[in-house]
Design a protein around this motif. Sequence first.
Motif, mmCIF file in Angstrom:
data_model
loop_
_atom_site.group_PDB
_atom_site.id
_atom_site.type_symbol
_atom_site.label_atom_id
_atom_site.label_comp_id
_atom_site.label_asym_id
_atom_site.label_seq_id
_atom_site.Cartn_x
_atom_site.Cartn_y
_atom_site.Cartn_z
ATOM 1 N N CYS A 34 1.734 -41.720 55.718
ATOM 2 C CA CYS A 34 1.125 -42.376 56.869
ATOM 3 C C CYS A 34 1.433 -43.876 56.886
ATOM 4 O O CYS A 34 1.199 -44.564 55.900
ATOM 5 C CB CYS A 34 -0.384 -42.191 56.790
ATOM 6 S SG CYS A 34 -1.080 -41.473 58.219
ATOM 7 N N LYS A 35 1.889 -44.354 58.025
ATOM 8 C CA LYS A 35 2.070 -45.793 58.204
ATOM 9 C C LYS A 35 0.740 -46.362 58.710
ATOM 10 O O LYS A 35 0.149 -45.815 59.639
ATOM 11 C CB LYS A 35 3.181 -46.052 59.210
ATOM 12 C CG LYS A 35 3.413 -47.506 59.495
ATOM 13 C CD LYS A 35 4.428 -47.686 60.607
ATOM 14 C CE LYS A 35 4.388 -49.132 61.054
ATOM 15 N NZ LYS A 35 4.593 -49.267 62.473
ATOM 16 N N ILE A 36 0.289 -47.448 58.096
ATOM 17 C CA ILE A 36 -0.988 -48.067 58.461
ATOM 18 C C ILE A 36 -0.711 -49.364 59.221
ATOM 19 O O ILE A 36 0.099 -50.176 58.796
ATOM 20 C CB ILE A 36 -1.834 -48.367 57.203
ATOM 21 C CG1 ILE A 36 -2.075 -47.099 56.384
ATOM 22 C CG2 ILE A 36 -3.140 -49.053 57.572
ATOM 23 C CD1 ILE A 36 -2.838 -46.025 57.093
ATOM 24 N N LYS B 19 -0.097 -37.015 65.728
ATOM 25 C CA LYS B 19 0.858 -37.798 64.952
ATOM 26 C C LYS B 19 0.456 -39.265 64.855
ATOM 27 O O LYS B 19 0.734 -39.921 63.874
ATOM 28 C CB LYS B 19 2.255 -37.693 65.571
ATOM 29 C CG LYS B 19 2.836 -36.307 65.496
ATOM 30 C CD LYS B 19 4.196 -36.261 66.132
ATOM 31 C CE LYS B 19 4.739 -34.850 66.098
ATOM 32 N NZ LYS B 19 6.047 -34.756 66.740
ATOM 33 N N LYS B 20 -0.185 -39.768 65.910
ATOM 34 C CA LYS B 20 -0.562 -41.183 65.938
ATOM 35 C C LYS B 20 -2.045 -41.286 66.257
ATOM 36 O O LYS B 20 -2.504 -40.829 67.303
ATOM 37 C CB LYS B 20 0.249 -41.932 66.987
ATOM 38 C CG LYS B 20 1.736 -41.928 66.697
ATOM 39 C CD LYS B 20 2.499 -42.598 67.802
ATOM 40 C CE LYS B 20 3.994 -42.485 67.552
ATOM 41 N NZ LYS B 20 4.761 -43.024 68.672
ATOM 42 N N LEU B 21 -2.794 -41.898 65.349
ATOM 43 C CA LEU B 21 -4.236 -42.057 65.508
ATOM 44 C C LEU B 21 -4.576 -43.516 65.751
ATOM 45 O O LEU B 21 -3.920 -44.409 65.211
ATOM 46 C CB LEU B 21 -4.970 -41.596 64.255
ATOM 47 C CG LEU B 21 -4.657 -40.216 63.694
ATOM 48 C CD1 LEU B 21 -5.466 -39.974 62.429
ATOM 49 C CD2 LEU B 21 -4.942 -39.141 64.702
ATOM 50 N N VAL C 219 -1.466 -44.412 61.488
ATOM 51 C CA VAL C 219 -2.864 -44.634 61.839
ATOM 52 C C VAL C 219 -2.999 -46.123 62.157
ATOM 53 O O VAL C 219 -2.664 -46.972 61.332
ATOM 54 C CB VAL C 219 -3.826 -44.239 60.703
ATOM 55 C CG1 VAL C 219 -5.263 -44.474 61.120
ATOM 56 C CG2 VAL C 219 -3.626 -42.786 60.303
ATOM 57 N N HIS C 220 -3.482 -46.403 63.363
ATOM 58 C CA HIS C 220 -3.663 -47.778 63.815
ATOM 59 C C HIS C 220 -5.156 -48.089 63.790
ATOM 60 O O HIS C 220 -5.955 -47.327 64.335
ATOM 61 C CB HIS C 220 -3.132 -47.951 65.237
ATOM 62 C CG HIS C 220 -1.693 -47.579 65.378
ATOM 63 N ND1 HIS C 220 -0.688 -48.501 65.302
ATOM 64 C CD2 HIS C 220 -1.094 -46.379 65.568
ATOM 65 C CE1 HIS C 220 0.473 -47.896 65.447
ATOM 66 N NE2 HIS C 220 0.246 -46.594 65.609
#
Length: 152
Positions: A84-86, A5-7, A36-37
Amino acid sequence: MYRYKKLLVVLSLTDNDQSLIAYAHSIAHLARSESVHFLYSREPVEIPANLKKQYPWMVKPIASAAQERVEALVNQHFSELTHCKIDIQIAEKQPALASLEKVIEADIDLVLVGVDEDERHTAIKLARKAPCSVLIAPTAASGEITNICLGI
Protein backbone atom coordinates in the motif's frame (compact mmCIF):
# COMPACT_ATOMS: atom_id res chain seq x y z
CA MET A 1 -15.81 -8.82 -6.45
CA TYR A 2 -15.34 -5.08 -6.52
CA ARG A 3 -11.90 -4.11 -5.29
CA TYR A 4 -11.27 -0.90 -3.45
CA LYS A 5 -7.88 -0.01 -4.92
CA LYS A 6 -7.75 3.58 -3.68
CA LEU A 7 -9.06 4.61 -0.27
CA LEU A 8 -9.53 8.07 1.21
CA VAL A 9 -9.68 8.40 5.00
CA VAL A 10 -11.09 11.74 6.18
CA LEU A 11 -9.55 12.50 9.57
CA SER A 12 -10.64 14.97 12.23
CA LEU A 13 -7.83 14.49 14.79
CA THR A 14 -10.32 13.29 17.40
CA ASP A 15 -10.65 9.97 19.25
CA ASN A 16 -12.74 8.59 16.35
CA ASP A 17 -9.66 8.53 14.11
CA GLN A 18 -8.27 5.37 15.77
CA SER A 19 -11.24 3.25 14.69
CA LEU A 20 -11.37 4.91 11.27
CA ILE A 21 -7.72 4.08 10.61
CA ALA A 22 -8.32 0.54 11.88
CA TYR A 23 -11.19 0.17 9.37
CA ALA A 24 -8.95 1.50 6.60
CA HIS A 25 -6.24 -1.00 7.57
CA SER A 26 -8.71 -3.92 7.49
CA ILE A 27 -10.12 -2.91 4.11
CA ALA A 28 -6.70 -2.20 2.61
CA HIS A 29 -5.49 -5.60 3.80
CA LEU A 30 -8.54 -7.55 2.58
CA ALA A 31 -8.86 -5.73 -0.76
CA ARG A 32 -5.10 -5.50 -1.34
CA SER A 33 -5.52 -1.79 -1.97
CA GLU A 34 -2.89 0.04 -3.97
CA SER A 35 -3.02 3.32 -2.05
CA VAL A 36 -4.56 4.88 1.02
CA HIS A 37 -4.89 8.67 1.17
CA PHE A 38 -5.31 10.36 4.55
CA LEU A 39 -6.81 13.85 4.58
CA TYR A 40 -7.12 16.25 7.48
CA SER A 41 -8.91 19.45 6.59
CA ARG A 42 -10.26 22.34 8.56
CA GLU A 43 -11.49 25.77 7.64
CA PRO A 44 -8.87 28.52 8.00
CA VAL A 45 -9.08 30.60 11.16
CA GLU A 46 -8.43 34.32 10.96
CA ILE A 47 -6.59 35.59 14.05
CA PRO A 48 -7.04 39.32 14.79
CA ALA A 49 -3.88 41.47 14.65
CA ASN A 50 -3.99 42.47 18.31
CA LEU A 51 -4.06 38.80 19.35
CA LYS A 52 -1.15 38.03 17.02
CA LYS A 53 0.94 40.68 18.82
CA GLN A 54 -0.13 39.51 22.26
CA TYR A 55 0.19 35.75 21.53
CA PRO A 56 2.75 35.27 18.74
CA TRP A 57 2.75 31.47 19.16
CA MET A 58 -0.80 31.39 17.77
CA VAL A 59 0.55 32.39 14.36
CA LYS A 60 2.48 29.11 14.04
CA PRO A 61 0.95 27.07 11.24
CA ILE A 62 -1.21 24.21 12.41
CA ALA A 63 -0.35 22.19 9.31
CA SER A 64 3.01 21.02 10.66
CA ALA A 65 1.56 19.88 14.00
CA ALA A 66 -1.35 18.15 12.25
CA GLN A 67 1.05 16.43 9.82
CA GLU A 68 3.10 15.00 12.71
CA ARG A 69 -0.01 13.80 14.54
CA VAL A 70 -1.51 12.14 11.44
CA GLU A 71 1.81 10.44 10.61
CA ALA A 72 2.00 9.03 14.15
CA LEU A 73 -1.56 7.66 13.94
CA VAL A 74 -1.00 6.13 10.50
CA ASN A 75 2.34 4.54 11.44
CA GLN A 76 0.64 2.69 14.33
CA HIS A 77 -1.54 0.73 11.89
CA PHE A 78 0.04 0.79 8.44
CA SER A 79 3.69 -0.04 9.14
CA GLU A 80 3.40 -3.68 7.97
CA LEU A 81 1.31 -3.14 4.81
CA THR A 82 4.01 -3.01 2.15
CA HIS A 83 1.71 -3.28 -0.88
CA CYS A 84 0.00 0.00 0.00
CA LYS A 85 1.20 3.48 -0.90
CA ILE A 86 0.42 5.97 1.89
CA ASP A 87 -0.34 9.62 1.16
CA ILE A 88 -1.01 12.23 3.86
CA GLN A 89 -2.47 15.62 3.00
CA ILE A 90 -3.30 18.56 5.25
CA ALA A 91 -5.62 21.22 3.83
CA GLU A 92 -7.13 24.48 5.03
CA LYS A 93 -10.52 24.19 3.36
CA GLN A 94 -14.00 23.13 4.31
CA PRO A 95 -13.63 19.34 4.99
CA ALA A 96 -16.36 18.12 2.61
CA LEU A 97 -15.08 20.28 -0.24
CA ALA A 98 -11.45 19.20 0.30
CA SER A 99 -12.57 15.56 0.43
CA LEU A 100 -14.59 15.78 -2.79
CA GLU A 101 -11.66 17.46 -4.55
CA LYS A 102 -9.36 14.65 -3.41
CA VAL A 103 -11.88 12.00 -4.58
CA ILE A 104 -11.87 13.49 -8.07
CA GLU A 105 -8.13 14.17 -8.18
CA ALA A 106 -7.02 10.71 -7.03
CA ASP A 107 -9.90 8.67 -8.55
CA ILE A 108 -10.84 7.27 -5.12
CA ASP A 109 -12.91 4.06 -4.88
CA LEU A 110 -13.94 4.28 -1.20
CA VAL A 111 -14.14 7.17 1.28
CA LEU A 112 -14.02 6.40 5.00
CA VAL A 113 -15.39 9.10 7.28
CA GLY A 114 -16.24 9.10 10.96
CA VAL A 115 -19.45 10.41 12.38
CA ASP A 116 -19.61 12.43 15.57
CA GLU A 117 -20.92 15.91 16.36
CA ASP A 118 -18.30 17.79 14.34
CA GLU A 119 -18.06 15.38 11.39
CA ARG A 120 -21.74 14.59 10.90
CA HIS A 121 -22.27 17.27 8.27
CA THR A 122 -19.15 16.21 6.39
CA ALA A 123 -20.30 12.57 6.38
CA ILE A 124 -23.76 13.51 5.08
CA LYS A 125 -22.37 15.72 2.31
CA LEU A 126 -19.92 13.03 1.21
CA ALA A 127 -22.62 10.34 1.20
CA ARG A 128 -24.80 12.52 -1.02
CA LYS A 129 -22.24 13.95 -3.41
CA ALA A 130 -19.27 11.58 -3.67
CA PRO A 131 -19.10 9.64 -6.96
CA CYS A 132 -17.82 6.57 -5.10
CA SER A 133 -18.72 4.40 -2.12
CA VAL A 134 -18.67 6.01 1.34
CA LEU A 135 -18.19 4.08 4.59
CA ILE A 136 -19.46 6.01 7.61
CA ALA A 137 -17.95 4.68 10.84
CA PRO A 138 -19.68 5.29 14.17
CA THR A 139 -17.75 6.97 16.99
CA ALA A 140 -17.26 3.98 19.30
CA ALA A 141 -16.54 1.41 16.58
CA SER A 142 -13.80 -1.16 17.11
CA GLY A 143 -12.47 -0.98 13.57
CA GLU A 144 -12.89 -4.72 12.99
CA ILE A 145 -15.08 -6.13 10.24
CA THR A 146 -16.92 -9.13 11.72
CA ASN A 147 -20.31 -9.37 10.00
CA ILE A 148 -21.10 -8.50 6.41
CA CYS A 149 -24.64 -8.07 5.09
CA LEU A 150 -25.22 -8.20 1.36
CA GLY A 151 -28.39 -6.68 -0.04
CA ILE A 152 -29.52 -8.12 -3.36
